[in-house]
Design an enzyme around this catalytic site. Structure first.
Site, PDB file in Angstrom:
ATOM      1  N   ASN A   7       0.870  -1.170   0.000  1.00 50.74           N
ATOM      2  CA  ASN A   7       0.000   0.000   0.000  1.00 50.74           C
ATOM      3  C   ASN A   7       0.911   1.225   0.000  1.00 50.74           C
ATOM      4  OD1 ASN A   7      -1.807   2.043   0.495  1.00 50.74           O
ATOM      5  ND2 ASN A   7      -2.767   1.082   2.279  1.00 50.74           N
ATOM      6  N   ARG A  92      -2.591  -2.127  -3.381  1.00 44.49           N
ATOM      7  CA  ARG A  92      -3.818  -1.370  -3.148  1.00 44.49           C
ATOM      8  C   ARG A  92      -3.749  -0.108  -4.009  1.00 44.49           C
ATOM      9  NH1 ARG A  92      -5.294   3.136   1.139  1.00 44.49           N
ATOM     10  NH2 ARG A  92      -7.474   3.307   0.578  1.00 44.49           N
ATOM     11  N   HIS A 181     -13.201   3.022  -0.677  1.00 40.95           N
ATOM     12  CA  HIS A 181     -13.248   1.926   0.311  1.00 40.95           C
ATOM     13  C   HIS A 181     -13.920   0.675  -0.257  1.00 40.95           C
ATOM     14  CE1 HIS A 181     -13.544   5.411   3.400  1.00 40.95           C
ATOM     15  NE2 HIS A 181     -12.290   5.007   3.374  1.00 40.95           N
ATOM     16  N   GLY A 211     -14.391   5.440   9.633  1.00 42.00           N
ATOM     17  CA  GLY A 211     -13.054   5.617  10.209  1.00 42.00           C
ATOM     18  C   GLY A 211     -12.698   7.082  10.141  1.00 42.00           C
ATOM     19  N   ASN A 212     -11.452   7.358   9.873  1.00 41.55           N
ATOM     20  CA  ASN A 212     -11.056   8.733   9.654  1.00 41.55           C
ATOM     21  C   ASN A 212     -11.715   9.248   8.383  1.00 41.55           C
ATOM     22  OD1 ASN A 212      -9.669  10.801  10.623  1.00 41.55           O
ATOM     23  ND2 ASN A 212      -7.646  10.040  10.035  1.00 41.55           N
ATOM     24  N   GLY A 213     -11.659   8.395   7.362  1.00 41.08           N
ATOM     25  CA  GLY A 213     -12.468   8.596   6.166  1.00 41.08           C
ATOM     26  C   GLY A 213     -13.623   7.616   6.271  1.00 41.08           C
ATOM     27  N   ARG A 242     -12.972  15.875   7.069  1.00 40.66           N
ATOM     28  CA  ARG A 242     -13.701  16.211   5.837  1.00 40.66           C
ATOM     29  C   ARG A 242     -15.163  16.513   6.145  1.00 40.66           C
ATOM     30  NH1 ARG A 242     -11.864  10.913   2.634  1.00 40.66           N
ATOM     31  NH2 ARG A 242     -10.199  10.657   4.135  1.00 40.66           N
ATOM     32  N   GLY A 337     -12.102   1.871  11.786  1.00 46.08           N
ATOM     33  CA  GLY A 337     -11.659   2.360  13.099  1.00 46.08           C
ATOM     34  C   GLY A 337     -12.780   2.736  14.050  1.00 46.08           C
ATOM     35  N   GLU A 393      -8.995  -5.449   4.306  1.00 41.13           N
ATOM     36  CA  GLU A 393      -8.743  -5.125   2.903  1.00 41.13           C
ATOM     37  C   GLU A 393      -7.506  -5.857   2.377  1.00 41.13           C
ATOM     38  OE1 GLU A 393      -9.364  -1.252   4.646  1.00 41.13           O
ATOM     39  OE2 GLU A 393      -9.838  -0.509   2.652  1.00 41.13           O
TER      40      GLU A 393
HETATM   41  P1  ADP Z   1      -8.477   5.577   8.293  1.00 44.08           P
HETATM   42  O1  ADP Z   1      -9.687   6.070   7.582  1.00 44.08           O
HETATM   43  O2  ADP Z   1      -7.369   6.584   8.351  1.00 44.08           O
HETATM   44  O3  ADP Z   1      -8.039   4.176   7.921  1.00 44.08           O
HETATM   45  P2  ADP Z   1      -9.327   4.340  10.780  1.00 44.08           P
HETATM   46  O4  ADP Z   1     -10.244   3.370  10.147  1.00 44.08           O
HETATM   47  O5  ADP Z   1      -8.103   3.822  11.453  1.00 44.08           O
HETATM   48  O6  ADP Z   1      -8.927   5.508   9.816  1.00 44.08           O
HETATM   49  O7  ADP Z   1     -10.180   5.153  11.851  1.00 44.08           O
HETATM   50  C1  ADP Z   1      -9.655   6.163  12.643  1.00 44.08           C
HETATM   51  C2  ADP Z   1     -10.720   6.530  13.671  1.00 44.08           C
HETATM   52  O8  ADP Z   1     -11.052   5.356  14.405  1.00 44.08           O
HETATM   53  C3  ADP Z   1     -10.275   7.578  14.664  1.00 44.08           C
HETATM   54  O9  ADP Z   1     -11.300   8.535  14.861  1.00 44.08           O
HETATM   55  C4  ADP Z   1     -10.058   6.788  15.948  1.00 44.08           C
HETATM   56  O10 ADP Z   1     -10.461   7.508  17.076  1.00 44.08           O
HETATM   57  C5  ADP Z   1     -10.951   5.577  15.775  1.00 44.08           C
HETATM   58  N1  ADP Z   1     -10.291   4.412  16.399  1.00 44.08           N
HETATM   59  C6  ADP Z   1      -9.360   3.626  15.844  1.00 44.08           C
HETATM   60  N2  ADP Z   1      -8.955   2.677  16.728  1.00 44.08           N
HETATM   61  C7  ADP Z   1      -9.624   2.905  17.875  1.00 44.08           C
HETATM   62  C8  ADP Z   1      -9.656   2.282  19.153  1.00 44.08           C
HETATM   63  N3  ADP Z   1      -8.895   1.230  19.444  1.00 44.08           N
HETATM   64  N4  ADP Z   1     -10.497   2.802  20.068  1.00 44.08           N
HETATM   65  C9  ADP Z   1     -11.297   3.837  19.792  1.00 44.08           C
HETATM   66  N5  ADP Z   1     -11.293   4.473  18.604  1.00 44.08           N
HETATM   67  C10 ADP Z   1     -10.486   4.011  17.662  1.00 44.08           C
END
Ligand code: ADP
Length: 408
Positions: A7, A92, A181, A211-213, A242, A337, A393
């Site tokens: 990736n 990826r 995604h 998640g973040n996205g 975003r 996440g 993924e």
């Molecule tokens: P990305 O889109 O960058 O892949 P992720 O799927 O890792 O992002 O999601 C990030 C989000 O998930 C953040 O807001 C974070 O707070 C939350 N998160 C990730 N792991 C945990 C955890 N173990 N406990 C609580 N929140 C988490």
């Protein structure tokens, strides 16, 4: 088959070595700050449970790939004797435009089509090309397969992907919904279909990758009918930084009021909005949840709560509208996440959805704050099953790669 999943980002390169029959990940890691000062590789050997980080100069992705291969074949921290034990490489790829509707073996024609995808995702595509070239330089002749984040969404009908702009811009620039995604939506919807125990063709599933996205998809009969991300990953629900869907007229309005350039406006919507913009202090859901748990005595509480409630509201709207376009709903899936680790958000979303057939199991949800295996959070009586399914993924990329390479 041993597949190296790569990736490649603009200054980073993540990797996993996966044995596709067992799904076993024997090693994974990341090269960071490629092309900059202080570049480093962090390598984890999962069989012996070893983790090492070392600084090493990497002027480009070829240097990074050399370090990855060195780590994988190292006598102490490695897990294979030599490169011949890697049968194929799976990449990826963030954007395949309308050129790629499934994973594909790399050749010159594929490479030139991928070059064209630069117009949709310039930073990501340039990074992928560097990663591919790095693999060609380090492991010449090794089959490489590209797995696209957009591919799963290529089943959408024109009514779902064409924007109601003058049609000429769709034709001229390819402006349409592509989604993102896709590999995650594909994985969790397939897992969910298995859990439903009926033929995939008969399933109606909403997958929430939060998640973040974040993106949400309507998957009917194993095919995407609609997805919340659009021409770019800015569309859809509120995200870490975003804004998601906003009235498009806000864009010229704010640009005029604040004198923003297009680049500044883009930056504001992509990097300064979402959780960060609304809360005023963090893009990370953990920080927001901490402030909410403190209650109104915490000065950050009100806007943290608002930021999380906006996301809840957005997700509910997508679930409802996707049930409408699928003419029904069998299951809702949470993943990524936040989906896997934020029981509070899952509860907010699933509350007051009885009209749709969702009966939420609060006890099951509370008992599984961080989900590492498939977990049901709806009651047995619920007409709609609600599950938290950890996404994977990398496994999909490895399996697609193995299937394509095995058929050569
Ligand atoms: P990305 O889109 O960058 O892949 P992720 O799927 O890792 O992002 O999601 C990030 C989000 O998930 C953040 O807001 C974070 O707070 C939350 N998160 C990730 N792991 C945990 C955890 N173990 N406990 C609580 N929140 C988490």
């Amino acid at each position: 088959m041993n597949v190296l999943v790569v990736n490649a980002g603009s200054s980073s390169l993540k990797y996993q070595l996966i044995e596709t029959d067992s799904g076993l990940v024997s090693a994974k890691g990341v090269c960071e700050r490629i092309g900059g000062d202080g570049s480093s590789i962090t390598h984890k050997q999962l069989i012996k449970d070893i983790k090492v980080t070392k600084e090493a100069p990497m002027k480009d992705h070829s240097d990074a790939m050399k370090l990855v291969v060195d780590a994988l074949t190292d006598k102490e921290i490695g897990c294979i004797a030599d490169m011949n034990e890697i049968q194929a490489i799976g990449h990826r790829v963030v954007h395949g435009g309308a050129y790629f509707s499934k994973s594909i073996l790399l050749d010159d024609e594929v490479l030139s089509k991928l070059e064209l995808c630069k117009s949709f995702a310039p930073l990501h595509t340039t990074a992928h090309l560097m990663g591919i070239k790095g693999c060609l330089a380090t492991m010449p002749g090794k089959p490489q397969v590209l797995v696209f984040d957009t591919a799963f969404h290529q089943t959408m009908a024109p009514e779902a992907y064409v924007y109601a702009l003058p049609y000429e811009y769709y034709e001229k620039y390819g402006i349409r919904r592509y989604g993102a995604h896709g590999t995650s939506h594909r994985y969790v919807s397939a897992e969910m279909a298995k859990l439903l125990g009926k033929p995939v063709e008969d399933t109606k599933i909403v997958t929430c990758h939060i998640g973040n996205g974040s993106s949400i998809s309507a998957v009917k009969g194993g095919k995407v009918m609609d997805t919340s991300m659009g021409f770019t990953p800015l569309a859809g629900v509120e995200m870490g930084t975003r804004c998601g869907d906003i009235d498009p007229a806000i864009v010229p309005y704010l640009m005029e009021k604040e004198g923003f350039t297009p680049a500044q406006m883009d930056d504001l919507m992509n990097k300064k909005s979402g959780f960060l913009g609304v809360s005023g202090f963090s893009s990370d859901s953990r920080d927001l949840e901490d402030a909410i748990a403190d209650g109104p005595s915490n000065p950050k509480y009100e806007r943290a709560n608002l930021a999380v409630n906006i996301l809840k509201h957005n997700i509910k709207k997508y679930i409802g509208s996707y049930a409408a376009i699928m003419n029904g709903l069998d299951a809702v899936v949470f993943t990524a996440g936040i989906g896997e680790n934020n029981p509070h958000l899952r509860e907010l979303v699933c509350q007051d959805m009885e009209f749709l057939g969702i009966e939420f199991d609060k006890a099951a949800n509370d008992a599984a704050p961080h989900v590492s295996e498939n977990t049901k959070i709806s009651t047995d009586a619920s007409k709609v099953a609600v599950y938290v399914l950890p996404t994977n993924e990398e496994l999909v990329i490895a399996q697609d790669t193995a299937a394509i390479v095995a058929a050569l």
